[in-house]
Design an enzyme around this catalytic site. Sequence first.
Site, PDB file in Angstrom:
ATOM      1  N   TYR A   1       0.764  -1.298   0.083  1.00 24.84           N
ATOM      2  CA  TYR A   1       0.084  -0.136  -0.060  1.00 24.84           C
ATOM      3  C   TYR A   1       0.860   1.319   0.059  1.00 24.84           C
ATOM      4  O   TYR A   1       0.591   2.246  -0.870  1.00 24.84           O
ATOM      5  CB  TYR A   1      -0.910  -0.033   1.181  1.00 24.84           C
ATOM      6  CG  TYR A   1      -1.913   1.252   1.195  1.00 24.84           C
ATOM      7  CD1 TYR A   1      -2.868   1.446   0.607  1.00 24.84           C
ATOM      8  CD2 TYR A   1      -1.328   2.325   2.004  1.00 24.84           C
ATOM      9  CE1 TYR A   1      -3.759   2.589   0.429  1.00 24.84           C
ATOM     10  CE2 TYR A   1      -2.279   3.450   2.041  1.00 24.84           C
ATOM     11  CZ  TYR A   1      -3.365   3.630   1.189  1.00 24.84           C
ATOM     12  OH  TYR A   1      -3.959   4.782   1.371  1.00 24.84           O
TER      13      TYR A   1
ATOM     14  N   SER B   1       2.481   1.859  -3.057  1.00 26.57           N
ATOM     15  CA  SER B   1       1.781   2.462  -4.263  1.00 26.57           C
ATOM     16  C   SER B   1       1.302   3.878  -4.195  1.00 26.57           C
ATOM     17  O   SER B   1       1.338   4.609  -5.152  1.00 26.57           O
ATOM     18  CB  SER B   1       0.313   1.598  -4.235  1.00 26.57           C
ATOM     19  OG  SER B   1      -0.489   1.919  -3.082  1.00 26.57           O
ATOM     20  N   LYS B   2       1.436   4.440  -2.827  1.00 33.62           N
ATOM     21  CA  LYS B   2       1.286   5.783  -2.722  1.00 33.62           C
ATOM     22  C   LYS B   2       2.474   6.505  -3.104  1.00 33.62           C
ATOM     23  O   LYS B   2       2.551   7.510  -3.873  1.00 33.62           O
ATOM     24  CB  LYS B   2       1.110   6.080  -1.254  1.00 33.62           C
ATOM     25  CG  LYS B   2      -0.215   5.273  -0.763  1.00 33.62           C
ATOM     26  CD  LYS B   2      -1.425   6.118  -1.630  1.00 33.62           C
ATOM     27  CE  LYS B   2      -2.291   4.761  -1.741  1.00 33.62           C
ATOM     28  NZ  LYS B   2      -3.163   4.831  -3.357  1.00 33.62           N
TER      29      LYS B   2
END
Length: 141
Positions: free
Chosen positions: A55, A58-59
């Site tokens: 996560y 991905s950011k």
Amino acid sequence: MAGTLSWSFPDVENPIRKRLLDPALTVEGLLDIYKEYIEAVKADDYSLFKRDNAYCMSKCLLIAHTCILGRQIADSPKKVLINCCCPGWVDTDMTSHKGPLTIDEGAVTPLMVCTLPSGAGSGIFYREEKIFDWENDKYLS
């Protein structure tokens, strides 16, 4: 915070971190980093990437892509802005309802980014209604 380099790449000498910050990074170069991450996960090789960090990774890729696109349109005569933001830690199913912000409070920064004046600039990451330096993990405004 998800997406900050200090979280995903705490070692400032990490070559992936350096590539993400390189002002010459292109979309193709960013895709190479993405592919390297996928291969590292498949190989269970976390020498350059943090384990269990999909996560946050991905950011980081999203923010880097925003910076690239911002540079690409910097001299465009069109009045288009390309920016990204973090809505904050919002009380939703995704946070197991541990986030302190209500959904309405979480919508404030995205709405602000969507309504910025045309001269506000592009390639900028916003958090809590302020410009946020994702490299140094601090507010700039």
